[in-house]
Design a protein around this motif. Sequence first.
Motif, PDB file in Angstrom:
ATOM      1  N   ARG A  46       0.864  -1.179   0.000  1.00 19.73           N
ATOM      2  CA  ARG A  46       0.000   0.000   0.000  1.00 19.73           C
ATOM      3  C   ARG A  46       0.897   1.224   0.000  1.00 19.73           C
ATOM      4  O   ARG A  46       1.944   1.236   0.649  1.00 19.73           O
ATOM      5  N   SER A  47       0.474   2.245  -0.696  1.00 24.66           N
ATOM      6  CA  SER A  47       1.312   3.446  -0.769  1.00 24.66           C
ATOM      7  C   SER A  47       1.470   4.070   0.613  1.00 24.66           C
ATOM      8  O   SER A  47       0.541   4.101   1.414  1.00 24.66           O
ATOM      9  N   GLY A  48       2.665   4.533   0.879  1.00 22.61           N
ATOM     10  CA  GLY A  48       2.954   5.177   2.152  1.00 22.61           C
ATOM     11  C   GLY A  48       3.326   4.224   3.266  1.00 22.61           C
ATOM     12  O   GLY A  48       3.650   4.653   4.365  1.00 22.61           O
TER      13      GLY A  48
END
Length: 64
Positions: A46-48
Amino acid sequence: MVMFMKHPNLVLTRDMLMDQVWGYDSLVETNVIDVYVRYLRNKLDRSGEESFIQTVRGIGYVLR
């Protein structure tokens, strides 16, 4: 992915992954491992957030 799931927290070298996935006598280049790890990361991460599959520089990859 199966290799990572069977051996969580164990650093898997490119040679280990290549042998188990394509076989000992394969003519596959080691950069193919990098490409498929990137595909897995794109599906899992997942981004971040930190990646589930981490690179151990000069050795291989580990699932954490």
